[in-house]
Design a protein around this motif. Structure first.
Motif, short mmCIF file in Angstrom:
data_model
loop_
_atom_site.label_atom_id
_atom_site.label_comp_id
_atom_site.label_asym_id
_atom_site.label_seq_id
_atom_site.Cartn_x
_atom_site.Cartn_y
_atom_site.Cartn_z
N UNK A 1 0.80 -1.11 -0.36
CA UNK A 1 -0.21 -0.51 -0.63
C UNK A 1 0.94 1.34 -0.17
N UNK A 2 1.91 0.96 0.59
CA UNK A 2 2.40 2.44 0.48
C UNK A 2 3.44 2.46 -1.11
N UNK A 3 3.63 1.43 -1.36
CA UNK A 3 4.52 1.74 -2.43
C UNK A 3 3.30 2.24 -3.68
N UNK A 4 2.06 1.94 -3.54
CA UNK A 4 0.76 2.36 -4.02
C UNK A 4 0.94 4.08 -4.03
N UNK A 5 0.20 4.20 -2.76
CA UNK A 5 0.79 5.45 -2.54
C UNK A 5 1.94 6.78 -2.84
N UNK A 6 3.09 6.28 -2.74
CA UNK A 6 4.53 6.43 -3.48
C UNK A 6 3.81 6.70 -4.97
N UNK A 7 2.98 5.47 -6.31
CA UNK A 7 2.73 6.03 -7.16
C UNK A 7 2.39 7.34 -6.85
N UNK A 8 0.56 7.71 -6.61
CA UNK A 8 0.15 8.58 -6.11
C UNK A 8 0.76 9.70 -5.92
N UNK A 9 1.59 9.87 -5.06
CA UNK A 9 2.79 10.75 -4.82
C UNK A 9 3.63 11.94 -6.02
N UNK A 10 3.91 10.78 -7.09
CA UNK A 10 4.28 10.91 -8.28
C UNK A 10 4.04 11.68 -9.13
N UNK A 11 3.13 11.18 -8.87
CA UNK A 11 1.07 12.13 -10.25
C UNK A 11 1.27 13.30 -9.87
N UNK A 12 1.00 13.35 -8.05
CA UNK A 12 0.62 14.65 -7.88
C UNK A 12 1.82 15.46 -7.67
N UNK A 13 3.46 15.23 -7.86
CA UNK A 13 3.94 16.31 -7.80
C UNK A 13 3.91 16.27 -9.68
N UNK A 14 3.47 15.76 -10.52
CA UNK A 14 4.05 15.65 -11.71
C UNK A 14 2.45 16.66 -12.17
N UNK A 15 1.10 16.40 -11.79
CA UNK A 15 0.26 17.47 -12.08
C UNK A 15 -0.41 18.07 -11.17
N UNK A 16 -0.66 18.21 -9.73
CA UNK A 16 -0.51 18.93 -8.99
C UNK A 16 -2.48 19.01 -8.45
N UNK A 17 -2.87 20.46 -8.99
CA UNK A 17 -4.83 20.02 -9.30
C UNK A 17 -5.28 19.80 -10.57
N UNK A 18 -4.07 19.45 -11.36
CA UNK A 18 -5.00 19.04 -12.83
C UNK A 18 -4.75 17.59 -12.37
N UNK A 19 -4.78 16.96 -11.69
CA UNK A 19 -4.77 15.76 -11.09
C UNK A 19 -6.16 14.61 -11.29
N UNK A 20 -6.76 15.50 -11.05
CA UNK A 20 -8.30 15.13 -11.31
C UNK A 20 -8.77 14.57 -12.24
N UNK A 21 -8.48 15.56 -13.51
CA UNK A 21 -8.84 14.68 -15.62
C UNK A 21 -7.29 14.04 -14.47
N UNK A 22 -7.10 12.87 -14.75
CA UNK A 22 -6.72 12.14 -14.81
C UNK A 22 -6.46 10.82 -13.52
N UNK A 23 -7.47 11.08 -12.65
CA UNK A 23 -7.64 10.48 -11.51
C UNK A 23 -8.06 9.11 -12.22
#
Length: 282
Positions: A20-42
């Motif tokens: 689960x921690x690994x999955x959270x790190x993947x989400x973190x990478x996506x968030x760092x990449x897109x910020x608030x625009x992440x909603x469109x790539x949910x």
């Protein structure tokens, strides 16, 4: 054997918290990449995080399969040594998780598919082929840990900031793995393992770990210089960097404390990236 014990044993094979921690790190990478625009790539981000969880769980299970004889002595509480699951069940379960992870990854952008397939391949061959190679096993673990951030960025097709975090995390993790090998030197020698400190000596191994940490520190300013993250990132990341460099220094006299400080320094660095990205949103 009770069914619930078998189910518990199968679940334990995945190291669920680790996965689960690994999955959270993947989400973190996506968030760092897109910020608030992440909603469109949910959807892509959710799939990428799930792929990471499944692949990590599969990798942990197959590692237990290959290590089952050693674990009878060193980790008898694990599912295979205590008889909660059979080797055949473990191998089949791992294969199913790998197939699910690989199949789901095919819905992602090409670069994410490539990362997923490379990582699955490494997870499969790590224990039988790479784990016993001095330095190579350390590098494989470091890459796999850091690549969770990269995979998140690849899922949203934005690699700059998560790519830098991937490089930082990979270098820091490699250093920590080497320091942990120094910490475990006596036990590894008793089990006739060929870790890097055993092959080249503890001092040289620690010097190498410290040099890698210095290389990592050179990457720290890049997100700010590229304009990806602002000044808040620098404010947050400086103490994290100093902590990791300090960890390399104290490892020469106290590797146990050194690897522990380095682990928390890596988490603080990821937090600095998150804080820096949040600042660009607000």
């Amino acid at each position: 054997m009770a069914v619930d014990e078998r189910v518990r044993g199968v679940l334990e094979l995945t190291r669920p918290v680790n996965a689960l921690v690994a999955g959270i790190l993947t989400f973190t990478g996506a968030f760092i990449a897109q910020g608030s625009e992440l909603v469109g790539s949910a959807e892509s981000v959710t799939i990428a995080a799930l792929v990471t969880v499944l692949a990590t769980g599969a990798g942990n299970a197959i590692n237990d399969y290959f290590d089952r004889e050693v674990d009878q002595i060193t980790n008898p509480e694990r599912p295979l040594p205590r008889g909660a699951v059979t080797p055949r069940t473990t191998l089949l379960f791992s294969a199913i998780l790998f197939i699910l992870a690989g199949g789901l990854s095919l819905t992602l952008p090409p670069i994410a598919i490539a990362i997923a397939l490379i990582n699955i391949g490494l997870l499969v061959i790590y224990t039988p082929l790479l784990k016993g190679l001095p330095g190579v096993g350390n590098a494989a673990i470091a890459y796999l840990g850091g690549s969770a951030f990269l995979f998140g960025g690849a899922a949203v097709e934005s690699l700059t900031a998560p790519g830098i975090l991937f490089a930082i995390a990979t270098l820091a993790t490699f250093s920590r793995e080497v320091i942990k090998d120094v910490e475990d030197l006596a036990g590894d020698q008793e089990n006739d393992l060929k870790t890097l400190p055993i092959v080249i000596g503890t001092h040289r191994a620690l010097v190498g770990a410290a040099v890698v940490l210095c290389l990592m520190a050179l990457l720290i300013p890049l997100p700010y210089l590229y304009g990806t993250l602002g000044r808040l990132y620098l404010v947050l990341v400086v103490p994290a960097t100093l902590a990791m460099l300090y960890a390399g220094w104290i490892s020469f006299t106290d590797p146990t404390r050194g690897q522990s400080v380095l682990k928390y320094g890596t988490f603080l660095t990821a937090a600095a990236f998150i804080g820096g990205r949040l600042a660009t949103i607000t």
